[in-house]
Design a protein around this motif. Structure first.
Motif, mmCIF file in Angstrom:
data_model
loop_
_atom_site.group_PDB
_atom_site.id
_atom_site.type_symbol
_atom_site.label_atom_id
_atom_site.label_comp_id
_atom_site.label_asym_id
_atom_site.label_seq_id
_atom_site.Cartn_x
_atom_site.Cartn_y
_atom_site.Cartn_z
ATOM 1 N N VAL A 132 0.806 -1.165 0.121
ATOM 2 C CA VAL A 132 0.097 0.019 -0.121
ATOM 3 C C VAL A 132 1.002 1.312 0.031
ATOM 4 O O VAL A 132 1.655 1.370 0.753
ATOM 5 N N GLY A 133 0.728 2.055 -0.956
ATOM 6 C CA GLY A 133 1.365 3.557 -1.099
ATOM 7 C C GLY A 133 0.288 4.503 -0.509
ATOM 8 O O GLY A 133 -0.502 4.387 -0.934
ATOM 9 N N CYS A 134 0.784 5.073 0.480
ATOM 10 C CA CYS A 134 -0.139 6.036 1.137
ATOM 11 C C CYS A 134 0.283 7.663 0.679
ATOM 12 O O CYS A 134 1.197 8.103 0.676
ATOM 13 N N HIS A 135 -0.940 8.292 0.661
ATOM 14 C CA HIS A 135 -0.729 9.895 0.244
ATOM 15 C C HIS A 135 -1.350 10.631 1.594
ATOM 16 O O HIS A 135 -1.494 11.882 1.273
ATOM 17 N N ALA A 136 -1.321 10.040 2.797
ATOM 18 C CA ALA A 136 -2.385 10.785 3.701
ATOM 19 C C ALA A 136 -1.247 11.151 4.906
ATOM 20 O O ALA A 136 -0.133 10.864 4.844
ATOM 21 N N GLY A 137 -1.713 12.150 5.832
ATOM 22 C CA GLY A 137 -0.665 12.572 6.817
ATOM 23 C C GLY A 137 -0.623 12.119 8.156
ATOM 24 O O GLY A 137 0.588 12.429 8.721
ATOM 25 N N ALA A 138 -1.361 11.381 8.775
ATOM 26 C CA ALA A 138 -1.420 11.086 10.232
ATOM 27 C C ALA A 138 -0.037 10.263 10.377
ATOM 28 O O ALA A 138 0.468 9.378 9.952
ATOM 29 N N ASP A 139 0.361 10.860 11.636
ATOM 30 C CA ASP A 139 1.798 10.293 11.984
ATOM 31 C C ASP A 139 1.667 8.741 12.234
ATOM 32 O O ASP A 139 2.675 8.043 12.095
ATOM 33 N N ALA A 145 0.974 2.430 14.007
ATOM 34 C CA ALA A 145 0.174 1.839 12.935
ATOM 35 C C ALA A 145 0.786 1.300 12.031
ATOM 36 O O ALA A 145 0.283 0.697 10.991
ATOM 37 N N CYS A 146 2.091 1.219 11.913
ATOM 38 C CA CYS A 146 3.009 0.920 10.597
ATOM 39 C C CYS A 146 2.944 -0.410 10.221
ATOM 40 O O CYS A 146 2.431 -1.305 11.225
ATOM 41 N N ASN A 147 3.356 -1.057 9.161
ATOM 42 C CA ASN A 147 3.469 -2.272 8.934
ATOM 43 C C ASN A 147 4.466 -2.239 7.854
ATOM 44 O O ASN A 147 4.664 -1.449 7.108
ATOM 45 N N LYS A 148 4.844 -3.566 7.381
ATOM 46 C CA LYS A 148 5.942 -4.023 6.369
ATOM 47 C C LYS A 148 5.564 -3.717 5.129
ATOM 48 O O LYS A 148 6.232 -3.477 4.288
ATOM 49 N N PHE A 149 4.211 -3.624 5.140
ATOM 50 C CA PHE A 149 3.478 -3.507 3.390
ATOM 51 C C PHE A 149 3.175 -1.992 3.269
ATOM 52 O O PHE A 149 2.646 -1.959 1.932
ATOM 53 N N THR A 150 3.311 -1.261 4.117
ATOM 54 C CA THR A 150 2.909 0.427 3.930
ATOM 55 C C THR A 150 4.044 1.200 3.815
ATOM 56 O O THR A 150 5.077 1.283 4.538
ATOM 57 N N PHE A 151 3.856 1.994 2.643
ATOM 58 C CA PHE A 151 4.888 3.013 2.294
ATOM 59 C C PHE A 151 4.349 4.256 2.105
ATOM 60 O O PHE A 151 3.162 4.507 1.697
ATOM 61 N N ARG A 152 5.062 5.376 2.654
ATOM 62 C CA ARG A 152 4.116 6.506 2.845
ATOM 63 C C ARG A 152 5.142 7.904 2.168
ATOM 64 O O ARG A 152 6.360 8.081 2.559
ATOM 65 N N TRP A 153 4.805 8.529 1.083
ATOM 66 C CA TRP A 153 5.526 9.534 0.356
ATOM 67 C C TRP A 153 5.386 11.101 1.321
ATOM 68 O O TRP A 153 6.604 11.562 1.510
ATOM 69 N N ALA A 154 4.417 11.406 1.605
ATOM 70 C CA ALA A 154 4.108 12.736 2.139
ATOM 71 C C ALA A 154 4.831 12.737 3.518
ATOM 72 O O ALA A 154 4.825 11.703 4.390
ATOM 73 N N VAL A 155 5.325 13.854 4.029
ATOM 74 C CA VAL A 155 5.884 14.094 5.163
ATOM 75 C C VAL A 155 4.766 14.233 6.181
ATOM 76 O O VAL A 155 3.490 14.894 5.919
ATOM 77 N N PRO A 156 4.862 13.244 7.174
ATOM 78 C CA PRO A 156 3.852 13.480 8.146
ATOM 79 C C PRO A 156 3.603 14.511 9.075
ATOM 80 O O PRO A 156 4.186 15.557 8.863
ATOM 81 N N THR A 157 2.531 14.934 9.729
ATOM 82 C CA THR A 157 1.988 15.987 10.379
ATOM 83 C C THR A 157 3.164 16.559 11.313
ATOM 84 O O THR A 157 3.338 17.776 11.676
#
Lengths: 407, 288
Positions: A132-139, A145-157
């Protein structure tokens, strides 16, 4: 009392049924591909194509499509199939993600800007071996809530507030803040971080007003903010909520009392909806701006403009960049095997729109800058879409051992 | 919370309430006389805003929109009534719902195709863009203008319905349209004109609301639910009920926002539930 064709009860029942119908109708969005044909690789783009954030769905979709096009439409010699579904709330998003994974064979998902949706789909991905590639901001997405399958581009809050608030304090000598916060996970995260930064800097939070998601009327909140007479009113909302609240704030004359700042703006899309008159001298925090001076950005902004006739907004850049990274990871892995793709994605430094970027292995957070801009006046603008100028940027991320992320 | 703040919010509530009144008036009249629950009413609100935006972009004159846009939405409304809705009057209510709901969806998609999904910037005209001082607060001049114009329109509509021959036909038709027809009045033509009038007011509401609520494709749907609540609170088919309902909803929303901003939507439906418990026909309902 005369009986007519419809009674009051009929009316209430009918409006309720019709309302549900309208709500259901909102979910009707274009379906790009019905499924992965034999030999192709299916990617799910789960975005809000309806409701308050419908514009972000379209922009992410444009970015994703441009990435696929620039990648040649194929990866590992197999055709790339894009499946697009509407995602406005966690339950619908989960259902649509599940359908796409089970029926369309999607093993790679791009999920929209809603933190609640991103968290729900991220959890689903972790249990079903789906990237899962995320575009959302929640820390918490790359935190607890991180996991091995999720990546996030946006800088978190966390990083967004640590760029914007200290810069306001430094550049504008701001001492007191008033915050306007949407009542959901993203807004709460921005508010929590703002409170932390203000405490660290010895500054005061004069007050905060919450509002509902998709609120159209902000007059009461603005009047309260005006009454607080804070040096700066910080908007912690996003998309249509930001556009409406800032417009109404300016119409109410709030600029005469306080400096206005949008902590996390959707960028160009919001700027167009607000216009120069509203935006002038408003400070804005953004993930991306089309004027960032890197070779790759100049090229992609040109391509995007040629294809869609507008400057590339932040969410389109996010869609483009994350799709590009995802496709490159598959290419480097030489396989669509999820574990191999994850390994190829982690800690790999690449040339990006904002310069050198890397998704660190410890939490799958992309390390990239966050920018503070200032709204230009009509006289300062060099082109119709030249709404803001970059004041500065920084990279602020929690150290790996402080994020709370356990892979 | 100061008294000044509460007073400002009361003025805000009246402004908000008057937008609801304008929309609910048309909704209520169409339901009362034509027995049509018009789910496309919000579309005409959005259409009014978009037409005003277009006219303003071309001419730079906001006030032209206040004159020509209601005429445009009235013509579109009458065309739809003559070509589509007229065929449904004697059919089951579900056909009307499907038709008006379908029109709302088609209209919204057409707006997205023509203008795109991103909202448009629409600020009040320069002459109305400043603020006035209310005690220790500023208040937008445009909102005062909106309040004044909407009160004038409401008053005009009231005079039209209460003091003119056509108004008496509408009132009679709301009570019993078959009897009006039996008296030799061309009820079919009256229906067309009523629908056109209702759409004209919806379009004008869109023009007036655009500078404060923004112009975006979903704006009609967002406000339609609230307007249904206003009609239910005021009472089905009651013109005066729509006015009282709109003001109650506007004030409730505005004052609740002072205490609990996130409850600004739910309060509308709480008020509706409370009024229905006390007065099951709504405040001035004429229907059983």
């Amino acid at each position: 009392m005369k009986k007519t064709l419809y009674s009051r009860r009929d009316f209430i029942k009918t409006t309720a049924i019709g309302g549900l119908g309208l709500a259901a109708g909102l979910g009707a969005v274009p379906k790009v591909a019905r499924g992965a044909e034999k030999g192709s690789i299916a990617f799910l783009n789960l975005q809000p194509f309806s409701g308050a954030y419908a514009d972000t769905g379209l922009d992410v979709s444009r970015g994703v499509r441009l990435a696929i096009e620039e990648f040649g439409g194929k990866v590992l010699g197999r055709e790339i199939k894009l499946v697009e579904r509407d995602a406005t709330n966690p339950s619908d998003s989960l259902r649509r993600a599940k359908e796409a994974v089970e029926k369309e064979g999607c093993k790679f998902i791009q999920v929209g800007t809603s933190s609640a949706v991103a968290l729900a789909v991220s959890e689903y991905g972790s249990k079903n071996d789906v990237i899962v590639g995320c575009h959302a901001g929640a820390d918490s997405i790359t935190g607890t809530a991180c996991n091995k399958f999720t990546f996030r581009w946006a800088v978190p809050t966390y990083g967004a507030i640590r760029e914007v608030v200290p810069r306001l304090i430094k550049e504008l000598k701001v001492n007191t803040f008033y915050t306007i916060t949407p009542e959901y996970v993203f807004g709460e995260d921005l508010l929590r971080n703002t409170k932390e930064v203000l405490k660290e800097q010895g500054k005061e939070l004069a007050g905060n007003s919450y509002h509902a998601l998709g609120e159209a009327e902000y007059s009461a909140i603005i009047t309260k903010a005006m009454g607080a007479k804070a040096d700066c009113v910080l908007f912690l909302n996003f998309g249509g909520d930001t556009v409406n609240s800032v417009k109404q704030a300016v119409n109410f004359g709030l600029k005469k009392v306080s400096k206005l700042c949008i902590a996390w703006s959707g960028g160009q899309t919001e700027f167009i909806a607000m216009g120069t008159k509203i935006l002038e001298d408003v400070w804005v925090g953004i993930q991306y701006h089309h004027a960032i001076d890197t070779p790759m950005n100049k090229r992609v902004v040109g391509d995007y403009y040629k294809k869609y006739g507008v400057m590339m907004p932040y969410v389109a850049a996010s869609g483009y960049q994350q799709m590009m990274v995802m496709l490159n990871a598959i290419k480097r892995a030489g396989s669509t095997d999820v574990k191999k793709v994850i390994a190829a994605w982690e800690d790999y430094e690449y040339e990006a729109l904002t310069g050198k970027e890397v998704y660190r292995k410890c939490d799958h957070q992309c390390i990239k800058p966050y920018y503070t801009c200032r709204g230009k006046t009509e006289a300062e603008k060099k082109a119709p879409d030249d709404f803001v100028g970059i004041i500065g940027y920084s990279k602020n991320f929690l150290a790996c051992d402080k994020t709370g992320c356990k892979m | 919370m100061t008294l000044n703040l509460v007073l400002v919010q009361i003025v805000n509530g009246l402004v908000l309430g008057m937008i609801y009144v304008l929309l609910a008036m048309g909704l209520s009249i169409v339901w009362g006389m034509m027995n049509i629950i018009n789910f496309s009413h919000g579309l005409f609100f959005a259409l009014g805003a978009y037409l005003a935006y277009t006219l303003f972009s071309v001419t730079g004159n906001f006030f032209m929109g206040m004159i020509f846009v209601p005429l445009g939405t009235a013509v579109i409304g009458m065309f739809l009534e003559l070509t589509l809705l007229k065929r449904l009057y004697r059919l089951n209510i579900l056909y009307q719902i499907l038709m008006t709901f379908g029109l709302a969806l088609i209209g919204r998609e057409l707006i997205i195709i023509l203008y795109g999904p991103v909202g448009k910037s629409f600020v009040p005209p320069d002459i109305l863009s400043g603020t006035i001082t209310l005690g220790t607060f500023f208040f937008p001049t445009y909102r005062i203008f909106l309040l004044f114009v909407s009160i004038c329109i409401t008053l005009g509509m009231w005079l039209f319905i209460e003091k003119t021959k056509y108004g008496s036909v509408i009132r009679a038709g709301t009570e019993d349209s078959e009897m009006v027809s039996a008296l030799g009045i061309n009820i079919s033509r009256v229906f067309t004109l009523i629908f056109g009038l209702s759409m004209a007011i919806a379009g004008l509401s869109g023009v007036l609301a655009a500078p404060i609520r923004g112009v975006e494709p979903m704006m009609g749907e967002a406000i339609l639910g609230i307007c249904f609540a206003v009609v239910i609170i005021g009472g089905m088919g009651s013109f005066m009920g729509a006015i009282i309902g709109g003001v109650i909803v506007g004030l409730s929303q505005s004052l609740v926002t002072l205490i609990m901003p996130s409850a600004s939507i739910i309060v509308i439906f709480l008020v509706m539930a409370l009024i229905l418990l006390l007065k099951p026909r709504g405040l001035l309902g004429i229907r059983d």
